[in-house]
Design a protein around this motif. Structure first.
Motif, PDB file in Angstrom:
ATOM      1  N   LEU A  22      20.430 -19.146  13.048  1.00 48.71           N
ATOM      2  CA  LEU A  22      21.186 -18.458  12.005  1.00 48.71           C
ATOM      3  C   LEU A  22      22.027 -17.318  12.592  1.00 48.71           C
ATOM      4  O   LEU A  22      23.177 -17.107  12.179  1.00 48.71           O
ATOM      5  CB  LEU A  22      20.239 -17.929  10.934  1.00 48.71           C
ATOM      6  N   GLU A  23      21.459 -16.595  13.546  1.00 48.34           N
ATOM      7  CA  GLU A  23      22.198 -15.499  14.183  1.00 48.34           C
ATOM      8  C   GLU A  23      23.416 -16.039  14.921  1.00 48.34           C
ATOM      9  O   GLU A  23      24.529 -15.503  14.788  1.00 48.34           O
ATOM     10  CB  GLU A  23      21.287 -14.751  15.158  1.00 48.34           C
ATOM     11  N   CYS A  35      19.648 -29.643  17.999  1.00 49.97           N
ATOM     12  CA  CYS A  35      19.026 -30.944  18.235  1.00 49.97           C
ATOM     13  C   CYS A  35      17.519 -30.795  18.090  1.00 49.97           C
ATOM     14  O   CYS A  35      16.919 -29.941  18.759  1.00 49.97           O
ATOM     15  CB  CYS A  35      19.378 -31.466  19.629  1.00 49.97           C
ATOM     16  N   VAL A  36      16.904 -31.576  17.229  1.00 56.98           N
ATOM     17  CA  VAL A  36      15.447 -31.575  17.107  1.00 56.98           C
ATOM     18  C   VAL A  36      14.915 -32.892  17.653  1.00 56.98           C
ATOM     19  O   VAL A  36      15.548 -33.942  17.509  1.00 56.98           O
ATOM     20  CB  VAL A  36      14.984 -31.345  15.655  1.00 56.98           C
ATOM     21  N   SER A  42       6.911 -34.083  10.039  1.00 56.40           N
ATOM     22  CA  SER A  42       6.885 -33.482   8.701  1.00 56.40           C
ATOM     23  C   SER A  42       6.762 -31.967   8.764  1.00 56.40           C
ATOM     24  O   SER A  42       7.380 -31.238   7.985  1.00 56.40           O
ATOM     25  CB  SER A  42       5.750 -34.080   7.868  1.00 56.40           C
ATOM     26  N   MET A  43       5.947 -31.462   9.705  1.00 58.06           N
ATOM     27  CA  MET A  43       5.772 -30.013   9.815  1.00 58.06           C
ATOM     28  C   MET A  43       7.053 -29.329  10.266  1.00 58.06           C
ATOM     29  O   MET A  43       7.349 -28.212   9.876  1.00 58.06           O
ATOM     30  CB  MET A  43       4.612 -29.694  10.761  1.00 58.06           C
ATOM     31  N   LEU A  44       7.840 -30.009  11.090  1.00 59.10           N
ATOM     32  CA  LEU A  44       9.128 -29.468  11.521  1.00 59.10           C
ATOM     33  C   LEU A  44      10.093 -29.384  10.347  1.00 59.10           C
ATOM     34  O   LEU A  44      10.792 -28.382  10.164  1.00 59.10           O
ATOM     35  CB  LEU A  44       9.703 -30.358  12.621  1.00 59.10           C
ATOM     36  N   LYS A  45      10.123 -30.416   9.527  1.00 55.88           N
ATOM     37  CA  LYS A  45      11.047 -30.441   8.396  1.00 55.88           C
ATOM     38  C   LYS A  45      10.768 -29.302   7.417  1.00 55.88           C
ATOM     39  O   LYS A  45      11.696 -28.721   6.835  1.00 55.88           O
ATOM     40  CB  LYS A  45      10.959 -31.781   7.670  1.00 55.88           C
ATOM     41  N   ILE A  53      18.364 -25.151   7.363  1.00 63.95           N
ATOM     42  CA  ILE A  53      19.044 -25.613   8.574  1.00 63.95           C
ATOM     43  C   ILE A  53      18.991 -27.134   8.632  1.00 63.95           C
ATOM     44  O   ILE A  53      17.922 -27.744   8.556  1.00 63.95           O
ATOM     45  CB  ILE A  53      18.393 -25.009   9.835  1.00 63.95           C
ATOM     46  N   GLU A  54      20.160 -27.745   8.768  1.00 62.28           N
ATOM     47  CA  GLU A  54      20.287 -29.188   8.928  1.00 62.28           C
ATOM     48  C   GLU A  54      20.649 -29.452  10.390  1.00 62.28           C
ATOM     49  O   GLU A  54      21.707 -29.030  10.870  1.00 62.28           O
ATOM     50  CB  GLU A  54      21.382 -29.731   8.008  1.00 62.28           C
ATOM     51  N   PRO A  55      19.775 -30.134  11.139  1.00 62.50           N
ATOM     52  CA  PRO A  55      20.089 -30.366  12.547  1.00 62.50           C
ATOM     53  C   PRO A  55      21.257 -31.324  12.724  1.00 62.50           C
ATOM     54  O   PRO A  55      21.503 -32.198  11.884  1.00 62.50           O
ATOM     55  CB  PRO A  55      18.791 -30.970  13.092  1.00 62.50           C
TER      56      PRO A  55
END
Length: 367
Positions: A22-23, A35-36, A42-45, A53-55
């Protein structure tokens, strides 16, 4: 304009990298790509959604019961094309995960500069924590920028022969996240359930604690609830089926111990803020909880975050049932000890780490 890619794949990484995303996205002079890997799917989402945040890329590597071999090979195979397409000026990785290690290795193969966020943490026991200690030392060999959270971490890197001009003490980005997630008006039905009791928040998931160490941890927690009728425990249990099997067998029928699904970051931080004390083998929680004035008992043999122990905010409780039980009992029985730990302060930062890292990357500060 500087092209900056951030790569992460687990929930703990995401909590600490999202404030930095975000910064950087707020800086006109930066072109940001996220990039994820999906090492934790699921825990990441949950975290990405919390920070809106949309990767740009999702490698979706997660498979059931995946091994370290599979994680590393899959990331190397899938991220090479992303790196070759984007050609970033620098890639930022975080901490000590297999995602961070494999991505740093891919960048090395392609001669792309790497920035290591949360650099310099060490136990100097390559198997504790496993495989994290190896991962962070290996990333340190590759990295061009070392963003150390504390002076102690900086000294570790200097002691290893890293160029001092590449090391920057920034604080920890995990503290940045607390500024937006902890809310005074927060409520939850489980906190209502625990109202009037001393709430212990438990997390346990470390690979090296699987098996008998985890059984001992859980037995100690069970004994605490049997000894102290005013204590309740909430355990957001990891998705690992081995952990769930052990917890189910030890905690079966315990009315004052609640096993719940993993919480999203906003819920979890607010549970932290309202707990009496924290039992954890996590790394990030050792940094977050002192910022909220919560004593932390670390369920590990050693910690790469000695600043918290030195300050008095953390207590190394080990993995043996009797030692854990005695450590928790000591805190529950001794108000002076509890108050000292609660008021020890947070040695890990002031919530401005993301700003400092962005300034350094974009040439607005030399140090």
């Amino acid at each position: 304009m500087k092209s900056i890619m951030l790569v992460f794949g687990t929930r703990p990484e995401a909590i600490k990298m999202c404030p930095l995303v975000l910064e950087l996205r707020g800086r006109e002079e930066a072109r940001v790509c996220v990039c994820v890997t999906g090492q934790h799917k699921s825990m990441l989402k949950q975290v990405l959604d919390a920070f809106l945040i949309e990767p740009d890329y999702d490698l979706s590597i997660m498979k059931e019961k995946q091994t370290l071999f599979e994680i590393t090979i899959s990331i190397l195979n899938k991220i090479s094309g992303v790196l070759e397409k984007e050609k970033p000026d620098v890639v930022l990785v975080h901490g000590d995960t297999s995602t961070a290690f494999a991505c740093a290795l891919a960048c090395f193969y392609l001669q792309i500069p790497v920035g290591h966020v949360e650099a310099g943490l060490r136990t100097y026991d390559i198997y504790s924590p496993y495989p994290e200690e190896f991962n962070r030392q290996a990333i340190g060999i590759i990295a061009n920028y070392h963003f150390a959270p504390t002076e102690k971490a900086r000294q570790n890197l200097i002691g290893e022969g890293k160029n001092p001009s590449t090391i920057f003490v920034t604080g920890n980005t995990g503290i940045d996240a607390l500024k937006t997630t902890v809310r005074a008006d927060y409520s939850h039905e489980l906190l209502e359930w625990a109202s009037g009791s001393r709430l212990i928040l438990l997390t346990a998931h470390r690979r090296e604690n699987l098996g008998e160490p985890m059984r001992q941890i859980f037995r100690a927690v069970k004994r605490i609830t049997e000894t102290y009728p005013d204590v309740k425990v909430i355990y957001p249990i990891h998705l690992n089926p081995l952990i769930r099997e052990i917890a189910g067998s030890v905690f079966a029928g315990e009315e004052r111990i609640r096993l719940i699904e993993p919480l999203d970051v906003i819920d979890f931080h607010n549970f932290l803020a309202r707990a009496e004390l924290i039992l954890t083998d996590s790394g990030g929680i050792q940094e977050e909880a002192p910022g909220l004035g919560k004593p932390v008992l670390v369920l590990r043999k050693s910690t790469e975050r000695p600043e918290g122990v030195d300050s008095g905010a953390l207590l190394l409780a080990g993995i043996e049932e009797e030692r854990i039980y005695n450590s928790v009992s000591g805190l529950l029985n001794d108000n002076n000890l509890y108050n000292r730990m609660s008021n020890a302060g947070n040695p890990y930062g002031d919530g401005e780490a993301s700003r400092r890292i962005a300034d350094i990357l974009l040439g607005q500060k030399d140090k």
